[in-house]
Design an enzyme around this catalytic site. Sequence first.
Site, PDB file in Angstrom:
ATOM      1  N   GLU A  56     -41.864  14.942 -16.094  1.00 25.72           N
ATOM      2  CA  GLU A  56     -41.704  16.323 -15.630  1.00 25.72           C
ATOM      3  C   GLU A  56     -42.985  16.938 -15.079  1.00 25.72           C
ATOM      4  OE1 GLU A  56     -38.553  18.992 -17.233  1.00 25.72           O
ATOM      5  OE2 GLU A  56     -40.268  19.726 -18.387  1.00 25.72           O
ATOM      6  N   LYS A  58     -44.544  20.402 -14.675  1.00 28.71           N
ATOM      7  CA  LYS A  58     -44.313  21.702 -15.321  1.00 28.71           C
ATOM      8  C   LYS A  58     -45.651  22.409 -15.509  1.00 28.71           C
ATOM      9  CE  LYS A  58     -42.480  23.174 -19.848  1.00 28.71           C
ATOM     10  NZ  LYS A  58     -41.824  22.636 -21.069  1.00 28.71           N
ATOM     11  N   LYS A 118     -34.980  21.354 -12.254  1.00 28.90           N
ATOM     12  CA  LYS A 118     -34.782  21.925 -13.584  1.00 28.90           C
ATOM     13  C   LYS A 118     -34.973  23.431 -13.501  1.00 28.90           C
ATOM     14  CE  LYS A 118     -35.887  21.152 -18.421  1.00 28.90           C
ATOM     15  NZ  LYS A 118     -36.858  20.575 -19.384  1.00 28.90           N
ATOM     16  N   GLU A 167     -26.836  19.806 -20.246  1.00 29.35           N
ATOM     17  CA  GLU A 167     -27.740  19.867 -21.387  1.00 29.35           C
ATOM     18  C   GLU A 167     -27.082  20.608 -22.546  1.00 29.35           C
ATOM     19  OE1 GLU A 167     -32.071  20.831 -20.927  1.00 29.35           O
ATOM     20  OE2 GLU A 167     -31.474  22.641 -22.030  1.00 29.35           O
ATOM     21  N   ASN A 187     -31.159  18.500 -25.654  1.00 29.41           N
ATOM     22  CA  ASN A 187     -32.473  19.116 -25.731  1.00 29.41           C
ATOM     23  C   ASN A 187     -32.819  19.339 -27.201  1.00 29.41           C
ATOM     24  OD1 ASN A 187     -34.845  20.554 -25.407  1.00 29.41           O
ATOM     25  ND2 ASN A 187     -34.073  21.780 -23.714  1.00 29.41           N
ATOM     26  N   GLU A 217     -34.189  14.982 -24.554  1.00 27.65           N
ATOM     27  CA  GLU A 217     -35.162  15.880 -23.943  1.00 27.65           C
ATOM     28  C   GLU A 217     -35.997  16.587 -25.001  1.00 27.65           C
ATOM     29  OE1 GLU A 217     -33.093  18.666 -21.444  1.00 27.65           O
ATOM     30  OE2 GLU A 217     -31.459  17.266 -21.096  1.00 27.65           O
ATOM     31  N   SER A 218     -37.286  16.700 -24.749  1.00 28.14           N
ATOM     32  CA  SER A 218     -38.238  17.443 -25.587  1.00 28.14           C
ATOM     33  C   SER A 218     -38.571  16.701 -26.891  1.00 28.14           C
ATOM     34  CB  SER A 218     -37.724  18.844 -25.937  1.00 28.14           C
ATOM     35  OG  SER A 218     -37.462  19.588 -24.769  1.00 28.14           O
TER      36      SER A 218
END
Length: 288
Positions: A56, A58, A118, A167, A187, A217-218
């Site tokens: 990503e 970001k 995103k 998500e 997520n 995710e994350s």
Amino acid sequence: MDILEQIVAAKRKEIEPLKKISPVERFEKDGFFWQIRNRSMVQSLLSPGSNGIIAEFKRKSPSKGWLKSKDLEVEPVVTAYNKNAAGISVLTDTAYFGGDLDDLIQTKVLTDIPVLRKDFIIDKWQIAEAKAFGADVILLIAACLSPGEVKEFADYAGSIGLESILEIHSEQELGHICTEVSMVGVNNRNLKTFEVDIRTSLDLIGRMPSGKPAIAESGIDSADTMVTLREAGFRGFLIGEGFMREEEPGKAFEKFIYGLKTTRNQKKKKKKKKKIPLVPYMKGVPGF
């Protein structure tokens, strides 16, 4: 009003005047809209040998502030990602994440792997906009959409050549999964509190449809965590802050790839069965 509600409210206010300037029909009539060649994230995640990493780009986080300067150039980061990642995620929200659509289109031009826009998509208009600015994939967040909206938006995305990731964050959101979505992401960050726990992914993977690639995710901050999630059934791994908070995100990504290969090799060695010596009476038996 929690942070997610604040973001959605700000997003509605942001896009309303833009819809009047460039309606969906205007995007669709642009020859470039249909000439963009889309790349498949599904194929990239499922291809043999894929590490499944969606790296990503970001700049900022609502919970941690600026990770990188507003002036950070896109090219050195995404070109490093392009060498080994299965896809690239680009944050395009400006107010809370410091991104913009220029980051998205630059990434598409500079790379040859699938690019995910995103953002907090709450309107069909944003999907047409994503296509016009080079996205291959869009993100649909169950926490700010109804099951009907997920179905409608994923269907429209598919009709213009885009894939979609739905998500989810909890067991209650499993009902948002529909035929029209291409992939399902979990997520591990609670969007209301911003707390992170990878057990969210591990708890939900067994209840997700096997026919759609699952993406964690994350909270994926080590190769060991990623290997654990892959063994649980995940095929995609969206990693952002882990790279972007480092001084050189591209080098941080390369270091992570090296660590991942080392971890995999170590696990393979441990799994190799020890050679069992043949007892004397088996020596003449066929197959031994």
